[in-house]
Design a protein around this motif. Structure first.
Motif, PDB file in Angstrom:
ATOM      1  N   VAL A  17       8.462  -5.602   8.717  1.00  0.00           N
ATOM      2  CA  VAL A  17       7.882  -5.190   7.434  1.00  0.00           C
ATOM      3  C   VAL A  17       7.602  -6.417   6.565  1.00  0.00           C
ATOM      4  O   VAL A  17       6.560  -6.490   5.901  1.00  0.00           O
ATOM      5  N   THR A  18       8.519  -7.367   6.580  1.00  0.00           N
ATOM      6  CA  THR A  18       8.341  -8.568   5.762  1.00  0.00           C
ATOM      7  C   THR A  18       7.057  -9.291   6.149  1.00  0.00           C
ATOM      8  O   THR A  18       6.271  -9.702   5.290  1.00  0.00           O
ATOM      9  N   ARG A  19       6.820  -9.440   7.427  1.00  0.00           N
ATOM     10  CA  ARG A  19       5.607 -10.099   7.923  1.00  0.00           C
ATOM     11  C   ARG A  19       4.356  -9.375   7.424  1.00  0.00           C
ATOM     12  O   ARG A  19       3.398 -10.001   6.958  1.00  0.00           O
ATOM     13  N   LYS A  20       4.359  -8.044   7.518  1.00  0.00           N
ATOM     14  CA  LYS A  20       3.211  -7.254   7.040  1.00  0.00           C
ATOM     15  C   LYS A  20       2.971  -7.469   5.553  1.00  0.00           C
ATOM     16  O   LYS A  20       1.832  -7.655   5.116  1.00  0.00           O
ATOM     17  N   ILE A 150      -3.558  -3.047  -3.872  1.00  0.00           N
ATOM     18  CA  ILE A 150      -3.568  -3.345  -2.442  1.00  0.00           C
ATOM     19  C   ILE A 150      -2.635  -2.347  -1.762  1.00  0.00           C
ATOM     20  O   ILE A 150      -1.457  -2.267  -2.121  1.00  0.00           O
ATOM     21  N   PRO A 151      -3.128  -1.576  -0.808  1.00  0.00           N
ATOM     22  CA  PRO A 151      -2.255  -0.617  -0.113  1.00  0.00           C
ATOM     23  C   PRO A 151      -1.097  -1.330   0.575  1.00  0.00           C
ATOM     24  O   PRO A 151      -1.278  -2.382   1.199  1.00  0.00           O
ATOM     25  N   ILE A 152       0.092  -0.758   0.439  1.00  0.00           N
ATOM     26  CA  ILE A 152       1.267  -1.382   1.026  1.00  0.00           C
ATOM     27  C   ILE A 152       1.789  -0.564   2.202  1.00  0.00           C
ATOM     28  O   ILE A 152       1.681   0.660   2.206  1.00  0.00           O
ATOM     29  N   PRO A 158       6.782   6.127   5.950  1.00  0.00           N
ATOM     30  CA  PRO A 158       5.448   5.832   5.403  1.00  0.00           C
ATOM     31  C   PRO A 158       5.479   5.585   3.896  1.00  0.00           C
ATOM     32  O   PRO A 158       6.335   6.117   3.195  1.00  0.00           O
ATOM     33  N   SER A 159       4.562   4.760   3.437  1.00  0.00           N
ATOM     34  CA  SER A 159       4.390   4.549   2.002  1.00  0.00           C
ATOM     35  C   SER A 159       3.422   5.599   1.471  1.00  0.00           C
ATOM     36  O   SER A 159       2.788   6.336   2.241  1.00  0.00           O
ATOM     37  N   GLU A 162       0.090   5.529   3.003  1.00  0.00           N
ATOM     38  CA  GLU A 162      -0.049   5.958   4.395  1.00  0.00           C
ATOM     39  C   GLU A 162       0.035   7.476   4.554  1.00  0.00           C
ATOM     40  O   GLU A 162      -0.089   7.988   5.661  1.00  0.00           O
ATOM     41  N   THR A 163       0.297   8.153   3.457  1.00  0.00           N
ATOM     42  CA  THR A 163       0.402   9.623   3.493  1.00  0.00           C
ATOM     43  C   THR A 163      -0.306  10.215   2.283  1.00  0.00           C
ATOM     44  O   THR A 163      -0.911   9.506   1.494  1.00  0.00           O
ATOM     45  N   ASN A 164      -0.170  11.499   2.103  1.00  0.00           N
ATOM     46  CA  ASN A 164      -0.779  12.170   0.951  1.00  0.00           C
ATOM     47  C   ASN A 164       0.252  12.506  -0.124  1.00  0.00           C
ATOM     48  O   ASN A 164       0.174  13.527  -0.765  1.00  0.00           O
ATOM     49  N   PHE A 165       1.265  11.613  -0.323  1.00  0.00           N
ATOM     50  CA  PHE A 165       2.265  11.874  -1.360  1.00  0.00           C
ATOM     51  C   PHE A 165       1.630  11.880  -2.715  1.00  0.00           C
ATOM     52  O   PHE A 165       0.782  11.151  -3.052  1.00  0.00           O
TER      53      PHE A 165
END
Length: 165
Positions: A17-20, A150-152, A158-159, A162-165
């Motif tokens: 995750v850190t790399r991303k 910026i999307p994380i 999922p953040s 990445e979903t429909n929260f």
């Protein structure tokens, strides 16, 4: 499972995750900061990228004294350099997470600035602190990225991007 094995497993999981997250910092925003008392993207990203070296510090030294060794962050100028630096420090941290160092984990380690002691902990606690600092500062980075729209990526699922929260 030994503590060394557990720390290595956690380091590997968190590094994904850190790399991303580090790779999402825009080159043209390295000096941006959300508030005057906040770090800039450059400062925050560099600090996150260097944290695996604290594993090496924790296991190969008995203390870090900022009076004797003033903090000198590496000068990073773009995202490619930042990710490469993270890979370098990650490899460095891994070198110490070996079975032979298990017995060192109970030994004392200090973080200080001369007579002012910030931490007086076991070497295992120093490693735990380095891993926790990575997670903490990565969350800060997520806020910075969110403020830039910026999307994380998700960390432990999922953040909202990445979903429909």
């Amino acid at each position: 499972m030994s503590m060394i094995t557990a720390f290595l497993k956690e380091l590997e999981q968190e590094s994904l995750v850190t790399r991303k997250m580090l790779s999402l910092i825009p080159d043209d925003k390295f000096d941006w900061q959300p508030h005057p008392r906040s770090m800039s993207f450059r400062q925050l990203g560099t600090h996150i990228a260097e944290l695996p070296t604290w594993i090496t510090l924790g296991l190969s030294t008995d203390e870090l004294d900022f009076v004797k060794t003033p903090y000198q962050p590496k000068q990073i100028n773009n995202t490619a350099e930042l990710v490469a630096y993270f890979e370098e420090t990650l490899a460095d941290g891994r070198t110490q997470l070996i079975p032979e160092n298990e017995e060192k984990l109970a030994e004392s380690w200090k973080l200080r600035a001369g007579d002012q002691i910030y931490m007086d902990v076991s070497k295992a606690e120093a490693i735990r602190n380095a891993l926790s600092q990575t997670i903490h500062h990565r969350a800060q980075l997520g806020v910075f990225l969110r403020l830039m729209d910026i999307p994380i990526p998700g960390s432990y699922g999922p953040s909202a991007d990445e979903t429909n929260f």
